[in-house]
Scaffold this active site. Structure first.
Site, PDB file in Angstrom:
ATOM      1  N   LYS A  50       0.848  -1.203   0.000  1.00 44.00           N
ATOM      2  CA  LYS A  50       0.000   0.000   0.000  1.00 44.00           C
ATOM      3  C   LYS A  50       0.879   1.247   0.000  1.00 44.00           C
ATOM      4  O   LYS A  50       1.717   1.430   0.875  1.00 44.00           O
ATOM      5  CB  LYS A  50      -0.909  -0.013   1.226  1.00 44.00           C
ATOM      6  CG  LYS A  50      -1.707   1.271   1.445  1.00 44.00           C
ATOM      7  CD  LYS A  50      -2.449   1.225   2.782  1.00 44.00           C
ATOM      8  CE  LYS A  50      -3.052   2.574   3.126  1.00 44.00           C
ATOM      9  NZ  LYS A  50      -3.681   2.576   4.472  1.00 44.00           N
ATOM     10  N   ASP A  63      -2.177  10.494   3.871  1.00 47.18           N
ATOM     11  CA  ASP A  63      -3.587  10.131   4.039  1.00 47.18           C
ATOM     12  C   ASP A  63      -4.291  11.125   4.950  1.00 47.18           C
ATOM     13  O   ASP A  63      -4.145  11.075   6.165  1.00 47.18           O
ATOM     14  CB  ASP A  63      -3.695   8.720   4.619  1.00 47.18           C
ATOM     15  CG  ASP A  63      -5.141   8.271   4.781  1.00 47.18           C
ATOM     16  OD1 ASP A  63      -6.020   8.886   4.148  1.00 47.18           O
ATOM     17  OD2 ASP A  63      -5.381   7.312   5.534  1.00 47.18           O
ATOM     18  N   LYS A 102      -9.638  13.041   8.673  1.00 43.31           N
ATOM     19  CA  LYS A 102      -9.074  12.644   9.953  1.00 43.31           C
ATOM     20  C   LYS A 102      -8.967  13.849  10.888  1.00 43.31           C
ATOM     21  O   LYS A 102      -8.910  14.995  10.433  1.00 43.31           O
ATOM     22  CB  LYS A 102      -7.667  12.057   9.753  1.00 43.31           C
ATOM     23  CG  LYS A 102      -7.607  10.741   9.016  1.00 43.31           C
ATOM     24  CD  LYS A 102      -6.160  10.305   8.851  1.00 43.31           C
ATOM     25  CE  LYS A 102      -6.054   8.980   8.104  1.00 43.31           C
ATOM     26  NZ  LYS A 102      -6.523   7.853   8.924  1.00 43.31           N
ATOM     27  N   ASP A 161       1.736   6.225   5.887  1.00 48.17           N
ATOM     28  CA  ASP A 161       0.737   5.330   5.300  1.00 48.17           C
ATOM     29  C   ASP A 161       1.236   4.657   4.025  1.00 48.17           C
ATOM     30  O   ASP A 161       0.503   3.876   3.418  1.00 48.17           O
ATOM     31  CB  ASP A 161      -0.565   6.090   5.033  1.00 48.17           C
ATOM     32  CG  ASP A 161      -1.792   5.208   5.187  1.00 48.17           C
ATOM     33  OD1 ASP A 161      -1.683   4.168   5.869  1.00 48.17           O
ATOM     34  OD2 ASP A 161      -2.851   5.553   4.645  1.00 48.17           O
ATOM     35  N   ASP A 204     -11.943   7.240   4.340  1.00 46.04           N
ATOM     36  CA  ASP A 204     -10.714   6.993   5.090  1.00 46.04           C
ATOM     37  C   ASP A 204     -10.371   5.506   5.136  1.00 46.04           C
ATOM     38  O   ASP A 204      -9.349   5.129   5.685  1.00 46.04           O
ATOM     39  CB  ASP A 204     -10.837   7.557   6.509  1.00 46.04           C
ATOM     40  CG  ASP A 204      -9.497   7.652   7.208  1.00 46.04           C
ATOM     41  OD1 ASP A 204      -8.461   7.710   6.507  1.00 46.04           O
ATOM     42  OD2 ASP A 204      -9.466   7.659   8.456  1.00 46.04           O
ATOM     43  N   GLU A 220      -9.361   3.820   2.620  1.00 46.67           N
ATOM     44  CA  GLU A 220      -8.924   3.917   1.225  1.00 46.67           C
ATOM     45  C   GLU A 220      -7.870   2.890   0.847  1.00 46.67           C
ATOM     46  O   GLU A 220      -7.712   2.558  -0.324  1.00 46.67           O
ATOM     47  CB  GLU A 220      -8.386   5.322   0.945  1.00 46.67           C
ATOM     48  CG  GLU A 220      -6.930   5.572   1.301  1.00 46.67           C
ATOM     49  CD  GLU A 220      -6.618   5.417   2.791  1.00 46.67           C
ATOM     50  OE1 GLU A 220      -5.480   5.049   3.116  1.00 46.67           O
ATOM     51  OE2 GLU A 220      -7.497   5.660   3.634  1.00 46.67           O
ATOM     52  N   ARG A 280      -7.666  -0.303   1.251  1.00 45.06           N
ATOM     53  CA  ARG A 280      -8.243  -1.491   0.606  1.00 45.06           C
ATOM     54  C   ARG A 280      -8.729  -1.185  -0.811  1.00 45.06           C
ATOM     55  O   ARG A 280      -8.769  -2.072  -1.657  1.00 45.06           O
ATOM     56  CB  ARG A 280      -9.369  -2.048   1.480  1.00 45.06           C
ATOM     57  CG  ARG A 280     -10.565  -1.143   1.633  1.00 45.06           C
ATOM     58  CD  ARG A 280     -11.390  -1.447   2.870  1.00 45.06           C
ATOM     59  NE  ARG A 280     -10.722  -1.000   4.090  1.00 45.06           N
ATOM     60  CZ  ARG A 280     -11.219  -1.162   5.317  1.00 45.06           C
ATOM     61  NH1 ARG A 280     -12.381  -1.770   5.477  1.00 45.06           N
ATOM     62  NH2 ARG A 280     -10.558  -0.732   6.382  1.00 45.06           N
TER      63      ARG A 280
END
EC number: 3.4.11.1
Length: 503
Positions: free
Chosen positions: A274, A279, A286, A297, A356, A358, A360
């Site tokens: 990933k 993020d 967030k 991230d 959030d 995201e 996946r």
């Protein structure tokens, strides 16, 4: 730094070379209850009982991690001795060994020593051979010497003087120990790359930066690199990936690296990382506090790039493909909204209930892309869920798999590599939480079992090959005074590939 091996059976009086060879310091282990290790016994004899007297006087009680320098020691070639506490002998395990090695390096790096003789690798540790001890010690040393200062106006130079380490090993392990040195150095170099990428700020480590890093790895190590841009991603119909990338001014990249160490027809292991380089949460924004840590991230991507670099340096006889979907997750007028429905590369429609969640969404298209390689196994790595941190904390990475044999291999590798993972459930019953009234599935399943339902989501895209998922949200970086990327799970992944390659 130079590492070398010297075979020695202390119990058979083969220590003459260590007793007479010139060295700034020799490292010896002391257990609690005033028990000397094999090497310490020989040095004690050569120094006419000096070690025993120090222990008897109470200056070294052998408690785990305690250190004591003995300067100007006569009777041996080393000018000083470093005693390291090993803890209780019947509880001496891999963690105790790593604690002792780390304590030794910290003490040594604070001095002006140049050459060190390290005897701890021969200590009996959970039935591991001394070549294992060599590799673990080198990784502990490289962990202690790692610094990230390149973003400062005046980068800090190395403060230590250590240049050479001689490891004493059991004579039967000499050949394996030399291989262990090569593997440890390659692994440490891969971990350093992973840590550097994680520690870089989001305005530097962009998707384009990751793409350029992949190209450099390919150039340096003879790999094949493909870095796909926006139009190519669109042509592949990666609608789920693009739904995350769309609001950022930074263009997305889809990175594919090929390492061929085996026959061309041999099925590769595919690693998917990933790569969200920052993020914000998107429209599901967030909280501001701690958002700076969302530069981490992309640590899944960093660990995959670090692993394939390490594999190439080791020259493993295995084929590996690294896939990195990378973009930013930003709010904006054209951002994906909660409730939007997107179509994945596989053709499944996804109701985006929370922007959030995201990771996946970008991974599912990468997992579909992986099918074209007819892989022997696919392992995805992601800082995927806060729920995994709540479940496991910062010690174990979360392991999810639909394949028991693959899960077993990864758990064995995690133990061998001192990179712990814990297998989590992936029962079909959890899939019900992803039901959507409006699409094939939703991207979240509510608060209960959040790490499990995230893995369940990914499993929908992995039905054609053996698959495992590592959630590293709790292990990829540390906060507080020791804030920074850890380089995990590069050791686990590399050990898995070493085992698969039979090396």
């Amino acid at each position: 730094m130079d590492f070398s091996i010297k075979g020695c059976d202390w119990s058979k009086g083969e220590a003459k070379g260590f007793l007479t060879g010139k060295s700034d310091c020799i490292v010896l282990g002391i257990f609690e209850a005033q028990t000397l290790s094999g090497a310490a016994l020989d040095i004690d004899t050569a120094t006419k009982g000096l070690i025993s007297r120090v222990v008897k006087a109470g200056d070294m009680d052998g408690k785990r991690g305690k250190t004591l320098f003995l300067p100007e020691v006569s009777g041996i070639g080393a000018s000083r001795v470093l005693l390291v506490g090993l803890g209780k002998q019947d509880a001496f395990n891999q963690k105790a060994y790593n604690d002792a090695a780390t304590a030794a390096w910290r003490a040594l790096l604070a001095t002006k020593v140049v050459q060190v003789t390290f005897s701890l690798a021969q200590l009996p540790v959970d039935e591991r051979s001394s070549d294992w001890g060599v590799r673990a010690a080198i990784l502990a040393l490289r962990n202690e010497t790692y610094r990230f200062t390149q973003m400062k106006s005046k980068p800090e130079p190395a403060s230590h003087t250590l240049k050479r380490v001689v490891f004493s090993v059991d004579p039967a392990d000499e050949k394996a120990a030399k291989v262990a040195i090569k593997q440890a150095v390659a692994l440490a170099n891969g971990m350093d790359l992973t840590r550097d990428l994680g520690n870089l700020p989001g305005n530097v480590c962009t998707p384009t930066y990751l793409g350029n890093t992949a190209k450099k790895i390919a150039k340096d190590w003879g790999l094949k690199a493909e870095v796909l841009g926006l139009k190519q991603i669109q042509a592949l119909k990666m609608g789920s990936f693009l739904s995350v990338a769309r609001a950022s001014v930074e263009p997305p990249q889809f990175i594919v690296l090929h390492y061929q160490g085996a026959a061309a027809k041999a099925a590769p292991v595919v690693l998917v990382g990933k790569g969200i380089t920052f993020d914000t949460g998107g429209i599901s924004l967030k909280p501001g506090e701690g958002m700076d840590e969302m530069k981490y991230d992309m640590c899944g991507a960093g660990s995959v790039l670090g692993t394939i670099r390490a594999v190439a340096e080791m020259g493993l006889k295995i084929n590996v493909v690294a896939i990195v979907p990378t973009c930013e997750n930003m709010p904006g007028g054209n951002a994906t909204k909660p409730g939007d429905i997107v179509t994945s590369m596989k053709g499944l429609t996804i109701e985006v209930l929370n922007t959030d969640a995201e990771g996946r969404l970008i991974l599912c298209d990468a997992l579909t892309y992986a099918e074209r390689f007819k892989p022997a196994a696919v392992i995805d790595v992601a800082t995927l869920t806060g729920a995994c941190v709540i479940a496991l904390g910062g010690h174990n990475s979360g392991l999810f798999s639909t394949n028991d044999a693959l899960a077993g291999e990864l758990l064995d590798a995690s133990r061998e590599a001192n990179d712990p993972a814990w297998r989590m459930p992936l029962d079909d019953e959890y899939q019900d939480q992803l039901k959507s009234n409006f699409a094939d599935l939703a991207n979240i399943g509510g608060r209960p079992a959040g790490a499990v339902t995230a893995a369940c989501f990914l499993s929908r895209f992995t039905e054609s090959y053996p698959w495992a998922h590592l959630d590293i949200a709790g292990t990829a970086w540390k906060g507080g005074a020791a804030k920074g990327a850890t380089g995990r799970p590069v050791p686990l992944l590399a050990q898995f590939l070493i085992d698969r390659a039979g090396q």
